[in-house]
Design an enzyme around this catalytic site. Structure first.
Site, PDB file in Angstrom:
ATOM      1  N   GLY A 197       0.819  -1.204   0.000  1.00 54.22           N
ATOM      2  CA  GLY A 197       0.000   0.000   0.000  1.00 54.22           C
ATOM      3  C   GLY A 197       0.848   1.246   0.000  1.00 54.22           C
ATOM      4  O   GLY A 197       2.051   1.178   0.279  1.00 54.22           O
ATOM      5  N   PRO A 199       2.586   4.836   1.077  1.00 56.62           N
ATOM      6  CA  PRO A 199       3.205   5.190   2.355  1.00 56.62           C
ATOM      7  C   PRO A 199       2.179   5.799   3.311  1.00 56.62           C
ATOM      8  O   PRO A 199       1.280   6.499   2.886  1.00 56.62           O
ATOM      9  CB  PRO A 199       4.248   6.247   1.972  1.00 56.62           C
ATOM     10  CG  PRO A 199       4.414   6.155   0.510  1.00 56.62           C
ATOM     11  CD  PRO A 199       3.179   5.545  -0.050  1.00 56.62           C
ATOM     12  N   GLY A 200       2.356   5.487   4.561  1.00 56.42           N
ATOM     13  CA  GLY A 200       1.536   6.140   5.586  1.00 56.42           C
ATOM     14  C   GLY A 200       0.147   5.583   5.748  1.00 56.42           C
ATOM     15  O   GLY A 200      -0.677   6.162   6.446  1.00 56.42           O
ATOM     16  N   GLY A 202      -0.516   2.767   7.165  1.00 58.53           N
ATOM     17  CA  GLY A 202      -0.604   1.984   8.389  1.00 58.53           C
ATOM     18  C   GLY A 202      -0.127   0.558   8.257  1.00 58.53           C
ATOM     19  O   GLY A 202      -0.550  -0.311   9.028  1.00 58.53           O
ATOM     20  N   LYS A 203       0.784   0.296   7.339  1.00 58.07           N
ATOM     21  CA  LYS A 203       1.255  -1.072   7.170  1.00 58.07           C
ATOM     22  C   LYS A 203       2.075  -1.524   8.384  1.00 58.07           C
ATOM     23  O   LYS A 203       1.854  -2.596   8.936  1.00 58.07           O
ATOM     24  CB  LYS A 203       2.110  -1.180   5.896  1.00 58.07           C
ATOM     25  CG  LYS A 203       1.335  -0.878   4.638  1.00 58.07           C
ATOM     26  CD  LYS A 203       2.190  -0.983   3.403  1.00 58.07           C
ATOM     27  CE  LYS A 203       3.270   0.069   3.348  1.00 58.07           C
ATOM     28  NZ  LYS A 203       2.773   1.442   3.288  1.00 58.07           N
ATOM     29  N   THR A 204       3.028  -0.684   8.772  1.00 64.37           N
ATOM     30  CA  THR A 204       3.843  -1.013   9.928  1.00 64.37           C
ATOM     31  C   THR A 204       2.960  -1.160  11.165  1.00 64.37           C
ATOM     32  O   THR A 204       3.118  -2.088  11.960  1.00 64.37           O
ATOM     33  CB  THR A 204       4.901   0.078  10.148  1.00 64.37           C
ATOM     34  OG1 THR A 204       5.561   0.341   8.921  1.00 64.37           O
ATOM     35  CG2 THR A 204       5.907  -0.341  11.184  1.00 64.37           C
ATOM     36  N   HIS A 419      -7.659  34.134 -11.925  1.00 66.32           N
ATOM     37  CA  HIS A 419      -7.362  32.727 -12.177  1.00 66.32           C
ATOM     38  C   HIS A 419      -8.187  31.827 -11.246  1.00 66.32           C
ATOM     39  O   HIS A 419      -8.881  30.908 -11.698  1.00 66.32           O
ATOM     40  CB  HIS A 419      -5.856  32.494 -11.980  1.00 66.32           C
ATOM     41  CG  HIS A 419      -5.404  31.077 -12.179  1.00 66.32           C
ATOM     42  ND1 HIS A 419      -4.743  30.664 -13.313  1.00 66.32           N
ATOM     43  CD2 HIS A 419      -5.532  29.981 -11.393  1.00 66.32           C
ATOM     44  CE1 HIS A 419      -4.468  29.379 -13.210  1.00 66.32           C
ATOM     45  NE2 HIS A 419      -4.943  28.937 -12.042  1.00 66.32           N
ATOM     46  N   GLU A 420      -8.130  32.109  -9.951  1.00 70.01           N
ATOM     47  CA  GLU A 420      -8.833  31.252  -8.991  1.00 70.01           C
ATOM     48  C   GLU A 420     -10.349  31.351  -9.161  1.00 70.01           C
ATOM     49  O   GLU A 420     -11.057  30.343  -9.082  1.00 70.01           O
ATOM     50  CB  GLU A 420      -8.435  31.604  -7.548  1.00 70.01           C
ATOM     51  CG  GLU A 420      -6.941  31.436  -7.230  1.00 70.01           C
ATOM     52  CD  GLU A 420      -6.414  30.025  -7.485  1.00 70.01           C
ATOM     53  OE1 GLU A 420      -7.198  29.070  -7.486  1.00 70.01           O
ATOM     54  OE2 GLU A 420      -5.192  29.904  -7.718  1.00 70.01           O
TER      55      GLU A 420
HETATM   56  P1  ADP Z   1       3.254   2.807   6.634  1.00 71.54           P
HETATM   57  O1  ADP Z   1       4.077   1.771   7.313  1.00 71.54           O
HETATM   58  O2  ADP Z   1       2.118   2.234   5.841  1.00 71.54           O
HETATM   59  O3  ADP Z   1       4.045   3.778   5.832  1.00 71.54           O
HETATM   60  P2  ADP Z   1       2.757   3.571   9.314  1.00 71.54           P
HETATM   61  O4  ADP Z   1       2.182   2.318   9.841  1.00 71.54           O
HETATM   62  O5  ADP Z   1       4.165   3.826   9.636  1.00 71.54           O
HETATM   63  O6  ADP Z   1       2.534   3.678   7.750  1.00 71.54           O
HETATM   64  O7  ADP Z   1       1.841   4.771   9.803  1.00 71.54           O
HETATM   65  C1  ADP Z   1       2.365   5.906  10.425  1.00 71.54           C
HETATM   66  C2  ADP Z   1       1.437   6.439  11.460  1.00 71.54           C
HETATM   67  O8  ADP Z   1       0.226   6.917  10.872  1.00 71.54           O
HETATM   68  C3  ADP Z   1       0.987   5.405  12.456  1.00 71.54           C
HETATM   69  O9  ADP Z   1       1.875   5.302  13.508  1.00 71.54           O
HETATM   70  C4  ADP Z   1      -0.369   5.929  12.906  1.00 71.54           C
HETATM   71  O10 ADP Z   1      -0.226   6.887  13.915  1.00 71.54           O
HETATM   72  C5  ADP Z   1      -0.884   6.609  11.681  1.00 71.54           C
HETATM   73  N1  ADP Z   1      -1.773   5.732  10.926  1.00 71.54           N
HETATM   74  C6  ADP Z   1      -1.544   5.278   9.673  1.00 71.54           C
HETATM   75  N2  ADP Z   1      -2.554   4.501   9.263  1.00 71.54           N
HETATM   76  C7  ADP Z   1      -3.438   4.440  10.276  1.00 71.54           C
HETATM   77  C8  ADP Z   1      -4.698   3.783  10.454  1.00 71.54           C
HETATM   78  N3  ADP Z   1      -5.244   3.023   9.477  1.00 71.54           N
HETATM   79  N4  ADP Z   1      -5.342   3.927  11.630  1.00 71.54           N
HETATM   80  C9  ADP Z   1      -4.802   4.703  12.597  1.00 71.54           C
HETATM   81  N5  ADP Z   1      -3.632   5.342  12.491  1.00 71.54           N
HETATM   82  C10 ADP Z   1      -2.947   5.234  11.348  1.00 71.54           C
HETATM   83 ZN    ZN Z   2      -5.042  27.068 -11.221  1.00 71.91          ZN
HETATM   84 MG    MG Z   3       6.124   1.672   7.371  1.00 71.20          MG
END
Ligand code: ADP
Ligand code: ZN
Ligand code: MG
Length: 603
Positions: A197, A199-200, A202-204, A419-420
């Site tokens: 998925g 980045p960010g 929530g995979k980790t 523009h906007e």
């Molecule tokens: P990834 O590993 O996918 O890049 P992380 O697991 O490191 O993302 O997510 C970073 C932080 O974002 C987490 O520690 C959490 O605080 C927040 N976060 C990300 N996804 C979720 C989720 N589905 N529910 C709650 N918090 C989330």
């Molecule tokens: Zn524009």
């Molecule tokens: Mg990660």
């Protein structure tokens, strides 16, 4: 830790031996009586001694009968002439030898001890640096930075908005809680599960939650740590990781950022990737010898599955993939609620409304947003975080930090305003476009002079041709307004045009929406998770003439839409000017004000 136990065992054996030796000496001591030399002579004369042993410096005598519980006497030797001479005086005498033993001992042992101490100290420092907690027995085994968390303290409740991924992982939780149950039925667990998925998302977090939910230790290592200087270290780490985890099964092994390690292997000899290759090979070896029934589950995460070595994705290795996608609106609400629990939010804050404004945000973005809002509230010394803090934080995150001090010159401001408003009016005039939430000419961040925020009414997964065209029209509205009012072209529209072109090209090559080109896909779809990268399904076989037709079609869509947009604005020129003036005055216009200003809009 195992090594500690070993150390303790050795220590215990040492202690027992020492005690035995001391005891023995003590018992012996008890039955030996040191006597003056003269006493020895006496005893000899009295014929009480059965046997004498003459040593270099003392004489040991066995008594015929024990006296006061002592069976042995010991006396220092006295030089014969001296003994002869002294015996006539009938006084006890003995000779004392200076013992050099202690001095010898000290002169050897003390420096050795000091060196040993320093050595230990250095080793411990070294071990700490390696993050191994400082037990010197571990040193040299491997420098693996294996992180073990006995309890991650994260559960599924902390991960929101990714219910499907959670449902898929629930099975693994059940298995870890109850490996025997699964073994009985002969069900085979997947060897490796790959979380895929952006980045960010929530995979980790999810991986840790699986461990927390199942209550098993979490062994983790990040692929980027394998980028090492010395060949072989990475492979040793992988071996160590599996070895350690095996000892504490059931457990989870998590390899974060697998793409850093498991990229497609290139031809040998290109230099620099020997190490990675060895590490990857070791990982494959471990995966092959990996028995899921042992209660170990291997998880990995990546945001770039397309660069992974196909060998990793083969059945029997990472044979299951769980998609962790950006959250939809309900997901965002759920995630916001999770993170809002950690701060004090005011009653006016509605997670639904915040979710409305944050389409496309990942979980990490939302966590960041909540934190930003809390920071803003703290800065204004408020009791609780208000909705205003949230909208401000959203704007901040979307368009970079506000740079109020970077003022545009009046002419630029005017251009940006038209523009906007051009974007906004087009959006208002065309049906099925997202309502405009806010327009502003306050410059923000780099490269953005003003902005128009649209609020998607819902998350869209399916769009018609007309809706896409309207989307393009809104994007072109900025340039159309500039052309209409100033009859010029400016650089301010470059981003808009790029995005509009993207949509148009997709309409032609991927969605089959152009009558000239037909329902044929000419664009390689997003590289499929399992597919070979670089060989699109139909991607490589476009003839020159087709390519020209595609370009022409894209161009036609853009041109037609631009003409249409220009028409709309021309028809409403008075409204355009009215809005632009108000915007120049107020710097921002909100949805309600805009609707009032444009009530007589001609569609
Ligand atoms: P990834 O590993 O996918 O890049 P992380 O697991 O490191 O993302 O997510 C970073 C932080 O974002 C987490 O520690 C959490 O605080 C927040 N976060 C990300 N996804 C979720 C989720 N589905 N529910 C709650 N918090 C989330
Ligand atoms: Zn524009
Ligand atoms: Mg990660």
């Amino acid at each position: 830790m195992d090594n500690k136990q070993k150390f303790n065992a050795i220590f215990a054996i040492f202690a027992v031996i020492s005690i035995l030796v001391i005891h023995e000496l003590w018992v012996e001591q008890q039955s030996i009586a040191p006597v003056p030399y003269s006493e020895l002579e006496n005893l000899l004369q009295q014929n009480k001694i059965a046997e004498l042993t003459i040593r270099e410096k003392f004489i040991v005598g066995e008594l015929k009968e024990p006296e006061n519980g002592k069976k042995t006497i010991i006396a220092n030797r006295v030089e014969p002439e001296l003994a002869e001479h002294l015996s006539q005086y009938k006084v006890p005498y003995t000779q004392v030898y200076e013992s050099k033993f202690l001095a010898t001992l000290l002169s050897w042992i003390v420096p050795a001890l000091i060196f040993f101490g320093i050595w230990m100290l250095i080793l411990r420092k070294f071990a700490e640096k390696q993050g191994m907690g400082g037990s010197f027995m571990n040193i040299g085994k491997s420098k693996a930075k294996v992180y073990v968390e006995q309890q991650t303290g994260v559960t599924f409740d902390d991960v929101a908005g990714v219910d499907e991924s959670k449902a898929e992982l629930q099975e693994i939780v059940d298995f870890l809680k109850n490996p025997d149950e699964y073994g009985k039925l002969g069900a085979r667990m997947p060897k490796g599960v790959l979380l895929v998925g952006p980045p960010g998302t929530g995979k980790t977090l999810l991986a840790r939650a699986v461990a927390g939910q199942a209550g098993v230790p979490f062994f983790s290592i990040s692929g980027s740590e394998f980028v090492e200087m010395f060949v072989g270290v990475g492979a040793a780490r992988v071996r160590d990781l599996f070895e350690q985890a095996r000892k504490s099964a059931p457990a989870i092994i998590f390899i974060d950022e697998l793409d850093a390690l498991g990229r497609v292997r290139t031809a040998a000899g290109l230099g620099g990737n020997d190490e990675r290759e060895q590490t990857l090979n070791q990982l494959l070896v471990e995966l092959d010898g990996f028995d899921p029934s042992s209660g170990l589950v291997l998880l990995a995460a990546t945001n770039r599955p397309e660069v992974l070595d196909p060998a990793l994705l083969r059945a029997g290795r990472f044979d299951r993939q769980v998609l962790v996608d950006r959250p939809d609106k309900l997901g965002r609400i759920a995630i916001l609620k999770v993170h809002m629990k950690k701060i004090r939010v005011g009653e006016d804050v509605d997670p639904g409304q915040v979710a409305d404004l944050t389409t496309g945000f990942s979980g990490a973005d939302l966590a960041n947003l909540v934190n930003e809002a809390a920071l803003l509230a703290t800065r204004r010394q408020a009791e609780e975080v208000s909705m205003h803090d949230f909208t401000q934080a959203i704007e901040r995150i979307i368009a970079g930090l506000e740079k109020k001090n970077r003022l545009l010159n009046p002419r630029e401001r005017e251009i940006v305003a038209y523009h906007e408003v051009g974007h906004a009016l087009t959006a208002l005039a065309l049906p099925g476009t997202d309502p405009v939430f806010k327009i502003s000419i306050i410059p923000r961040g780099i490269g953005s002079l003003g902005y128009t925020l649209q609020r998607p009414t819902e998350d869209r997964f399916l769009m018609t041709r007309e809706e896409l065209e309207h989307k393009i029209a809104v994007l072109l509205g900025g340039r159309a307004a500039e052309k209409l009012i100033f009859n010029h072209l400016s650089t301010g529209a470059s981003d808009d045009i790029a995005r509009a072109t993207d949509i148009a090209r997709n309409m032609v090559t991927r969605y089959g929406m152009d009558p000239d080109i037909g329902f044929v896909v000419y664009e390689e779809n997003q590289p499929s998770l399992l597919g070979q990268h670089g060989y699109g399904v139909n991607g490589c076989q476009i003839s020159d003439s087709t390519a020209q037709r595609i370009d022409a079609s894209v161009r036609k869509i853009i041109d037609d839409t631009f003409a249409h947009t220009y028409d709309i604005l021309e028809k409403n020129r008075d409204i355009l000017e009215r809005c632009a003036k108000t915007l120049l005055e107020k710097e921002t216009l909100l949805e309600q004000e805009l609707i009032e200003l444009t009530s007589d809009l001609r569609r």
